[in-house]
Design an enzyme around this catalytic site. Sequence first.
Site, PDB file in Angstrom:
ATOM      1  N   ASN A 136     -15.145   0.608   2.636  1.00 51.47           N
ATOM      2  CA  ASN A 136     -14.000  -0.360   2.082  1.00 51.47           C
ATOM      3  C   ASN A 136     -14.508  -1.859   1.829  1.00 51.47           C
ATOM      4  OD1 ASN A 136     -11.522   1.651   2.063  1.00 51.47           O
ATOM      5  ND2 ASN A 136     -12.621   1.870   4.031  1.00 51.47           N
ATOM      6  N   ASN A 163      -1.928   1.323   7.129  1.00 51.40           N
ATOM      7  CA  ASN A 163      -0.594   1.162   6.545  1.00 51.40           C
ATOM      8  C   ASN A 163       0.201   2.521   6.270  1.00 51.40           C
ATOM      9  OD1 ASN A 163      -1.013  -1.754   6.223  1.00 51.40           O
ATOM     10  ND2 ASN A 163      -1.905  -1.326   4.079  1.00 51.40           N
ATOM     11  N   CYS A 169      -4.447  -3.349   2.700  1.00 54.10           N
ATOM     12  CA  CYS A 169      -5.090  -2.188   3.557  1.00 54.10           C
ATOM     13  C   CYS A 169      -5.211  -2.339   4.911  1.00 54.10           C
ATOM     14  CB  CYS A 169      -6.623  -2.283   2.870  1.00 54.10           C
ATOM     15  SG  CYS A 169      -7.691  -1.159   3.776  1.00 54.10           S
ATOM     16  N   GLY A 170      -4.408  -1.543   5.501  1.00 50.01           N
ATOM     17  CA  GLY A 170      -4.268  -1.811   7.137  1.00 50.01           C
ATOM     18  C   GLY A 170      -5.460  -1.867   7.836  1.00 50.01           C
ATOM     19  N   THR A 171      -6.424  -1.007   7.719  1.00 46.02           N
ATOM     20  CA  THR A 171      -7.749  -0.821   8.625  1.00 46.02           C
ATOM     21  C   THR A 171      -8.524  -2.136   7.968  1.00 46.02           C
ATOM     22  OG1 THR A 171      -8.543   0.627   7.096  1.00 46.02           O
ATOM     23  CG2 THR A 171      -7.658   1.627   9.133  1.00 46.02           C
ATOM     24  N   ARG A 173     -12.208   2.339  -0.884  1.00 43.09           N
ATOM     25  CA  ARG A 173     -12.900   3.328  -1.011  1.00 43.09           C
ATOM     26  C   ARG A 173     -11.855   4.630  -1.350  1.00 43.09           C
ATOM     27  NH1 ARG A 173     -16.028   6.427   3.976  1.00 43.09           N
ATOM     28  NH2 ARG A 173     -13.854   6.517   4.673  1.00 43.09           N
ATOM     29  N   CYS A 193      -5.749   5.632   7.941  1.00 41.30           N
ATOM     30  CA  CYS A 193      -5.153   4.699   7.166  1.00 41.30           C
ATOM     31  C   CYS A 193      -4.213   3.947   8.103  1.00 41.30           C
ATOM     32  CB  CYS A 193      -4.420   5.481   5.990  1.00 41.30           C
ATOM     33  SG  CYS A 193      -3.597   4.636   4.878  1.00 41.30           S
ATOM     34  N   ASN A 235       1.035  -1.022   0.056  1.00 48.35           N
ATOM     35  CA  ASN A 235      -0.100  -0.098  -0.076  1.00 48.35           C
ATOM     36  C   ASN A 235       0.991   1.207   0.027  1.00 48.35           C
ATOM     37  OD1 ASN A 235      -2.832   0.926   2.295  1.00 48.35           O
ATOM     38  ND2 ASN A 235      -2.748   1.120   0.170  1.00 48.35           N
TER      39      ASN A 235
END
EC number: 5.1.1.7
Length: 262
Positions: free
Chosen positions: A173, A80, A201-203, A192, A78, A17
Amino acid sequence: MKAKLELNFYKYQGTGNDFILFDNRSNFFPKEDTSLVAFLCDRRFGIGADGLILLENHESSDFKMVYYNSDGNQSTMCGNGGRCIVAFAKNLNIIDSETNFMAVDGIHHASIEGTIVKLQMIDVSDIQSREKYSFLNTGSPHHVQLVSDLDNLEVQLEGAKIRYGIYGKEGSNVNFVSQLNDDTFSIRTYERGVEGETLSCGTGVTAVALAMFQNQKTKSNQIKVVTKGGELRVNFSSKGSVYTNVQLIGDASLVFKGSISC
Ligand SMILES: N[C@H](CCC[C@H](N)C(=O)O)C(=O)O
């Protein structure tokens, strides 16, 4: 006529990312210029990235993180990017191996050892479970859905259908998941604000770990998540359906630095 800008930037990636980062402690960056952010993130005409991050001064923590998606708009947390800004702050000698920084969803504690960053995420207490999917917010909104053939899934098509079909303009997302073994999951994410699949995607990885535990797909509170960009780990404590001490752990590193006139 807009004044010419000469911008010195740093390009980081966290499990694939990727982000453009600026040291904006002097407040030089035109923060309302969404078309500039979208241009800088454009992979043909600009530098290219999934998002853009500003590091700024903050009165009571080590620094502040401001996050933009590649569509040019500021967005929610975010994960990442949070790991990358910690590596960036270390490289700027703003921090040593531990930090507390302010982001859009509050204060985050983090630590860094080599290129491995451990980032504390927000507590999560509202996981909405439906028949085929879960929805939760780990600093950004996430739809989490188990699928049978993850490798062959049309993530762009199926992700957009859910992002716009179920979540409308606000969006979400969208994470598609397959279970590899008791404590390990593989995911692909439609993001998103990127409006496409990112390599991780970290979250989203955090959301998958908590949703799989909540839905009793695993009994472990130390989850490995395999993404196209590499492996991330999520550790957490749980009491009933409240999740605390949520840690997102993985690689974050500088790819290159440069300057761009625009
Ligand atoms: N696209 C997300 C924000 C970035 C999330 C992702 N890059 C991460 O690592 O958490 C959103 O607008 O909700």
